[in-house]
Design a protein around this motif. Structure first.
Motif, PDB file in Angstrom:
ATOM      1  N   MET B   1       0.824  -1.199   0.000  1.00  0.00           N
ATOM      2  CA  MET B   1       0.000   0.000   0.000  1.00  0.00           C
ATOM      3  C   MET B   1       0.868   1.262   0.000  1.00  0.00           C
ATOM      4  N   ASP B   2       2.151   1.098   0.354  1.00  0.00           N
ATOM      5  CA  ASP B   2       2.995   2.287   0.351  1.00  0.00           C
ATOM      6  C   ASP B   2       3.333   2.699  -1.080  1.00  0.00           C
ATOM      7  N   ALA B   3       3.909   3.866  -1.171  1.00  0.00           N
ATOM      8  CA  ALA B   3       4.202   4.419  -2.494  1.00  0.00           C
ATOM      9  C   ALA B   3       5.042   3.424  -3.283  1.00  0.00           C
ATOM     10  N   LEU B   4       4.815   3.402  -4.577  1.00  0.00           N
ATOM     11  CA  LEU B   4       5.518   2.440  -5.409  1.00  0.00           C
ATOM     12  C   LEU B   4       6.995   2.775  -5.466  1.00  0.00           C
ATOM     13  N   THR B   5       7.325   4.054  -5.549  1.00  0.00           N
ATOM     14  CA  THR B   5       8.709   4.476  -5.440  1.00  0.00           C
ATOM     15  C   THR B   5       8.865   5.061  -4.050  1.00  0.00           C
ATOM     16  N   PHE B   6       9.935   4.734  -3.353  1.00  0.00           N
ATOM     17  CA  PHE B   6      10.087   5.263  -2.005  1.00  0.00           C
ATOM     18  C   PHE B   6      10.430   6.745  -2.055  1.00  0.00           C
ATOM     19  N   HIS B   7       9.701   7.526  -1.299  1.00  0.00           N
ATOM     20  CA  HIS B   7      10.009   8.949  -1.171  1.00  0.00           C
ATOM     21  C   HIS B   7      10.084   9.304   0.289  1.00  0.00           C
ATOM     22  N   GLU B   8      11.103  10.005   0.677  1.00  0.00           N
ATOM     23  CA  GLU B   8      11.217  10.457   2.055  1.00  0.00           C
ATOM     24  C   GLU B   8      10.668  11.886   2.142  1.00  0.00           C
ATOM     25  N   GLY B   9      10.255  12.252   3.336  1.00  0.00           N
ATOM     26  CA  GLY B   9       9.679  13.582   3.534  1.00  0.00           C
ATOM     27  C   GLY B   9       8.208  13.563   3.183  1.00  0.00           C
ATOM     28  N   ARG B  10       7.563  14.695   3.380  1.00  0.00           N
ATOM     29  CA  ARG B  10       6.116  14.741   3.171  1.00  0.00           C
ATOM     30  C   ARG B  10       5.757  14.824   1.706  1.00  0.00           C
ATOM     31  N   HIS B  11       4.728  14.100   1.353  1.00  0.00           N
ATOM     32  CA  HIS B  11       4.138  14.219   0.031  1.00  0.00           C
ATOM     33  C   HIS B  11       3.454  15.582  -0.094  1.00  0.00           C
ATOM     34  N   PHE B  12       3.550  16.197  -1.255  1.00  0.00           N
ATOM     35  CA  PHE B  12       2.813  17.440  -1.534  1.00  0.00           C
ATOM     36  C   PHE B  12       1.553  17.059  -2.315  1.00  0.00           C
ATOM     37  N   LEU B  13       0.426  17.200  -1.671  1.00  0.00           N
ATOM     38  CA  LEU B  13      -0.848  16.793  -2.273  1.00  0.00           C
ATOM     39  C   LEU B  13      -1.524  18.031  -2.843  1.00  0.00           C
ATOM     40  N   GLN B  14      -1.161  18.387  -4.077  1.00  0.00           N
ATOM     41  CA  GLN B  14      -1.644  19.640  -4.654  1.00  0.00           C
ATOM     42  C   GLN B  14      -2.613  19.415  -5.815  1.00  0.00           C
ATOM     43  N   ILE B  15      -3.284  18.260  -5.772  1.00  0.00           N
ATOM     44  CA  ILE B  15      -4.466  18.142  -6.596  1.00  0.00           C
ATOM     45  C   ILE B  15      -5.454  19.081  -5.910  1.00  0.00           C
ATOM     46  N   PRO B  16      -6.451  19.513  -6.638  1.00  0.00           N
ATOM     47  CA  PRO B  16      -7.288  20.488  -5.923  1.00  0.00           C
ATOM     48  C   PRO B  16      -8.156  19.806  -4.862  1.00  0.00           C
ATOM     49  N   GLY B  17      -7.938  18.543  -4.617  1.00  0.00           N
ATOM     50  CA  GLY B  17      -8.668  17.880  -3.555  1.00  0.00           C
ATOM     51  C   GLY B  17      -8.861  16.429  -3.889  1.00  0.00           C
ATOM     52  N   PRO B  18      -8.848  15.568  -2.874  1.00  0.00           N
ATOM     53  CA  PRO B  18      -8.649  15.853  -1.466  1.00  0.00           C
ATOM     54  C   PRO B  18      -7.408  16.708  -1.234  1.00  0.00           C
ATOM     55  N   THR B  19      -7.524  17.554  -0.227  1.00  0.00           N
ATOM     56  CA  THR B  19      -6.432  18.445   0.108  1.00  0.00           C
ATOM     57  C   THR B  19      -5.636  17.867   1.282  1.00  0.00           C
ATOM     58  N   ASN B  20      -4.556  18.530   1.616  1.00  0.00           N
ATOM     59  CA  ASN B  20      -3.746  18.107   2.759  1.00  0.00           C
ATOM     60  C   ASN B  20      -4.589  18.186   4.037  1.00  0.00           C
ATOM     61  N   VAL B  21      -4.791  17.076   4.681  1.00  0.00           N
ATOM     62  CA  VAL B  21      -5.599  17.059   5.903  1.00  0.00           C
ATOM     63  C   VAL B  21      -4.719  17.462   7.090  1.00  0.00           C
ATOM     64  N   PRO B  22      -5.151  18.460   7.871  1.00  0.00           N
ATOM     65  CA  PRO B  22      -4.342  18.867   9.029  1.00  0.00           C
ATOM     66  C   PRO B  22      -4.164  17.694   9.987  1.00  0.00           C
ATOM     67  N   ASP B  23      -3.035  17.626  10.624  1.00  0.00           N
ATOM     68  CA  ASP B  23      -2.843  16.521  11.571  1.00  0.00           C
ATOM     69  C   ASP B  23      -3.849  16.614  12.720  1.00  0.00           C
ATOM     70  N   ARG B  24      -4.306  17.801  13.055  1.00  0.00           N
ATOM     71  CA  ARG B  24      -5.349  17.903  14.087  1.00  0.00           C
ATOM     72  C   ARG B  24      -6.605  17.157  13.656  1.00  0.00           C
ATOM     73  N   VAL B  25      -6.950  17.286  12.398  1.00  0.00           N
ATOM     74  CA  VAL B  25      -8.150  16.605  11.891  1.00  0.00           C
ATOM     75  C   VAL B  25      -7.916  15.093  11.836  1.00  0.00           C
ATOM     76  N   LEU B  26      -6.743  14.696  11.390  1.00  0.00           N
ATOM     77  CA  LEU B  26      -6.446  13.256  11.357  1.00  0.00           C
ATOM     78  C   LEU B  26      -6.517  12.667  12.763  1.00  0.00           C
ATOM     79  N   ARG B  27      -6.009  13.403  13.731  1.00  0.00           N
ATOM     80  CA  ARG B  27      -6.079  12.895  15.106  1.00  0.00           C
ATOM     81  C   ARG B  27      -7.522  12.790  15.586  1.00  0.00           C
TER      82      ARG B  27
END
Lengths: 392, 392, 392, 392
Positions: B1-27
């Motif tokens: 289920m993880d990314a097919l190519t390994f990437h370190e650091g945060r993914h930039f999710l800049q499709i116009p949505g779903p957007t980056n979910v705040p960690d407060r919301v994820l919690r």
């Protein structure tokens, strides 16, 4: 948003669902949402679908909607039937009745076999009705495998056999919302055409996913069915799912959770999952017997392994008991729904659950019975404990 | 289920949505699921609904479905219209077109105003059509506030004014899926009858909740509308919501998240939220200008503040560029959809997003343009940076 | 407890540590605490230790304390030395100085080689001092591999070679707090006797774990060393760790996180991790050059790959700049510590970090320089971007 | 890293600590690590410290170390005593003995009052020893409030009174590792000079924080105490804490958790917390009586409210019983430590715990006794249940 009365320690969520979500699943849901059109998502979908089929015991397609189980009921009907079609439904309890309501609101002609909410589907009655329909005007037989409002399970293989013996071409639709992944279920072997399920019971997820598993015959029916459908249309799902995608934005984080829940189920093994549910259910029934309280389910062969509905002694209000237990012991039990409101309460013993969680729950019920002044004989928890210890 | 190519650091999710979910919301979503029929849940619902209304700028009911935004489109139509009703829709882009498809599949008669995907709704054209319908056969005007496929925003107040001036009784339905909580929106003041929204854009949640905000007129229409509806029926929602409950199992954990997201929006303040989106959008457009790349949106008054669609130079494939950027920089950008597939890409700059996240994203685009050999002038990121610094 | 000024979007945590913790690691830390004397815990410990050794490049024991890195400094000294022993230390910066303070408070006799905070350890000076100690009164040479306060890395293999050439029996102790798992490090091959590390930098964990990797010689020294020790005593750790346990309660949840962090490092591969850090560091230095700002590190061979310290132009206060950047762009940069307070600031570019995160950070610095009126030439971010794009 | 045998449902963690961590606390620990030198962190520290003092019932300083409780023992000693100082300690059980070991390894001269592990500190014996020390050579009296290895609580106010009556100037040090935030404790009122605590019991956190609460007299003693100290030195903590900072990197994420745990304690109210523990402890003892099993604690006034140690019948191995219970019911119980290994087991009933969790745990013990063939009378769980129901 926190509890109105402060309670320390873990809440016991023993409504028959949503069930206690494993912390592994909650952590999975906590993952950052990803692009539902990207390669990582596609591989997630494909992996989830292939494992999910094992839970349904099918090799055919399984469609996952961002919806509750209620949506999956609607999907089963709108994909396969046409305006005015007759559907044979069976009154096993409140959820059968609610499904009937869906069918009626969609313009279907429901033929309703009445029941007493204490027995499962009687295949003979199905056979009788189908025999009286030589012209095949009944498009579908729709029954509930495990009636969540009563704790009564029905013999689906028997229903299929009755249909076969009647030589009737109706589709067989089965609601497994509170049985799937808790009790043995075989979509293909039992000849079910549409299986309806939801995420929040045996699959141990929060609510928000609805499922349809489909037979070839159901797919063929969908080609000519003329009920209006858009959101629930299987076809674009099946098409998009092939590559791991969806026709519209899926509930990504619940899919993360589903993937983890499937891992958990496979790690324990489905057979072991079913045995555990059977054991916990028997222990619960042992407690009922000892308390001299009545199981709403009458026939032992129809006892549900995922929940048990307890009949209150005359003159005692189940909802008052439930309130006492919630306030004093921080445990949520299922209410009596519809016509049994106040007359029964339901103990969910499914999903992410084990012997000691059950014992905590049963002790809470026993203490609640005492505090609420409900007549009963002490010793239910002890009886359950004795049974469980013997299963060691 | 993880990314097919390994990437370190945060993914930039800049499709116009779903957007980056705040960690407060994820919690918040990570909280244990609770009984959706208990008192704690009721208080959650009531608190969410009262705050949510502020986001829609309405005092009327807001209905929340366990569904994606696509379901909320369907709900808007099935609650208010009858078979064969005419709906006036406007081709602002792919999502307008998809909504049209929903309407058609539901048996509505869509009157379609063609557009070039580069302009928003022209109120004059709406007025023209309505004027040609003195008998009031058009039941609804349904438009997209912010077309997610093109980055073009429409003048909803202008549409309402045109309708008023035409004296036409049609309902006004507006899709705000990618504008709500990112751009100023006024359900009541603009006289919108049904506002359609989803959870996964400005509301900063994972997908899985669909919303309808309703006017009195929409409610009245629903009393006589005869399209078949069950899952999407507003009435049982409005009834059950009064006490904090739902007609069927809600997506509890997403509601936990929604409550947290509303807290975040209120802490920042909606005005500040809109200003931030405006600033980030202007910075993005500054980058485009510097790169000498064209904005798909033509009219400055219609520039979206939540996403920007970038036109590729002739002969260059947007999807190839997006693939390079995903593989090399672990950023997801929005694809060109439908007829602009490969011809544009979209930069989402909405939701849980700030100046430095934007700069990371714009630098990723600029580096990607270079690596993919797309003709452009260097300096877009620098231009954005100069603009942002001046806003200090 | 929330930020004093509300900021939307993700905080940029570019102090050189604690570093941005991957959400995978945060989720692992979120697991329920388990019995640290049970079988599940034992298997966790054994798995963590075997993978952790690869990060230190050692086959010897690694001791993990519930402590910060400061505790691991103390542990290195109290396990190997006796009251009044001489320790040769080298002034590479603030952290070397703090370690010196620890040694002095423990009653050791520190022989201090002064440095200018802009160069690493000069092996020749080490050799010189050791040669002046034919009687072997110096018990240990203790140096910092990557000085976190200055961004200067030292040549540890060179120090070992100098010690060997001097034929001196002193132990070699190395602080790798901000280099381990970010820059190549070889405990065994470089003949280090005690390596000191912490959890909150390249290991991408929150702070709370301190590490000592040990050579045989260090272990032998510990048998006769007479400094008082209890909490930090290696012996009971090594004994208990054999079976996966600890002499006293370990920081269980951080060990969950460490296990996940090690997975992440192994998935990327340590070589790839080091290359990534090298690339990001070079990009940062490219930005400095373009800004015409000075790197505190003078010698290219000593440039740190995990952080870069930037010298402020005369008359400009680094802390004022940092405050502007924190308030305006929600990015935390490292302060100048000790004698360089206000004169430098530090950019951490280590751990869970990638090209676009770096670009966000560098753009934040460039905008901050402008807003704070710090003389510089524009174009640093552009230079970094050009460099990164070329590495594609 | 997962359990060696697969178990579904929640693990019952009934060792006396680490205790079951509330999911609210786990979620707090899951927050992204922040800059420990920034303003948000400072405000966190100040808020935590002011609330934490209420838990210790002190107005003086509380020092928080990134360490386990073992470190807090060491800190208490090294800050206040000098080489060769005499410390009067009392053998209440294994943890008193371990603390003695710490003192001895630090070079202190421990005067040891033997005990039988079944009684608490006898203030008369303290008085006797102090009276025999007119010259005041005993620098400190160090006792354990609630001996975690035996479930015996000591009368700290009585010890203070004995010291006062003897007119002896020794410091009073008290280990509250398994009593703080579970049982009434009054640092100031009882005249304690150093209170030692840890995070993983009544504070409901994972392990990783050690605490010292200090009296003025302890602070004065620290000015002249000459034991070598660096990591554990109170002085820089007290200085830095004034502004919300720490002398070295703190365990930030555990502080997030501590803040949440303090919220939980304050929401319930400390008095209610203590009552709950008293109730759960009495219920547990009721079960023991009914099982005809012996409590290791002999004197009712000394029964611990946070754990109960159960004496095994002759010839039966407690560890075998614990293994049966772990394997069969997925519950961890505390082992007999040191000289009572195999002879007792311990039931932790503290922290995030409630009636139904206790009932689950007691049922698990009762079933385990049966399965392991340990002689007992049935009915312990029933007795506990009866008691709890009466407390409604």
């Amino acid at each position: 948003m926190d509890a109105l009365t402060f309670h320390e320690g873990r809440h016991f969520l023993q409504i028959p669902g949503p069930t206690n979500v494993p912390d592994r699943v909650l952590r999975a849901i906590n993952k950052p949402t990803i692009d539902h059109r990207g390669p990582e998502f596609a591989s997630l979908t494909l992996s989830v679908l292939s494992r999910l089929k094992k839970v349904f015991n099918t090799t055919g397609p399984v469609v996952m909607f961002p919806s509750s189980g209620t949506g999956a009921w609607e999907a089963a009907l709108v994909n396969t039937l046409s305006a005015g079609d007759r559907v044979l439904m069976y009154e096993t309890g409140q959820f059968a009745q609610l499904w009937r309501g869906v069918a009626e609101r969609l313009g279907l002609d429901v033929e309703w076999i009445e029941g007493d909410w204490r027995h499962g589907v009687d295949p003979a009655k199905i056979a009788e009705r189908l025999s009286a329909d030589p012209e095949g005007s009944i498009g579908a037989v729709a029954v509930v495998h495990n009636e969540t409002s009563t704790g009564v399970a029905s013999n689906i293989a028997g229903v299929r056999q009755a249909m076969n013996e009647a030589g009737h071409p109706a589709l067989l639709m089965v609601d497994t919302i509170s049985s799937l992944a808790s009790m043995d279920y075989r979509h293909d072997e039992w000849g079910v055409d549409v299986t309806v399920a939801g995420s929040q019971k045996g699959l141990m997820l929060p609510p928000g996913l609805g499922f349809n598993a489909l037979s070839d015959k159901a797919l063929q029916a969908s080609a000519s069915a003329n009920l209006r459908r858009s959101y629930w249309d299987w076809k674009p799902f099946i098409e998009a799912n092939k590559n791991g995608f969806f026709p519209y934005t899926p509930a990504t984080n619940l899919l993360f959770g589903l993937s983890e829940a499937l891992d958990i189920l496979m790690e324990e093994g489905l057979e072991a999952v079913f045995s555990r549910h059977a054991r916990l259910a028997r222990a619960t029934r042992g407690a009922l017997s000892a308390w001299r309280l009545e199981n709403l389910a009458v026939m032992p062969a129809e006892y549900s392994n995922s929940l048990t509905a307890v009949v209150m002694p005359e003159g005692h209000d189940a909802d008052k008991l439930r309130r006492v237990i919630l306030e004093r012991f921080d445990m949520s039990l299922g209410a009596g729904l519809g016509k049994v409101k106040g007359k029964i309460f339901r103990i969910g013993h499914l999903g992410h659950f084990n012997d000691l969680m059950l014992m905590g729950a049963l002790c809470g019920v026993e203490m609640g019975l005492k505090l609420a002044g409900v007549p009963h004989k002490e010793g239910g928890a002890s009886a359950a404990m004795r049974f469980l210890a013997e299963q060691g």
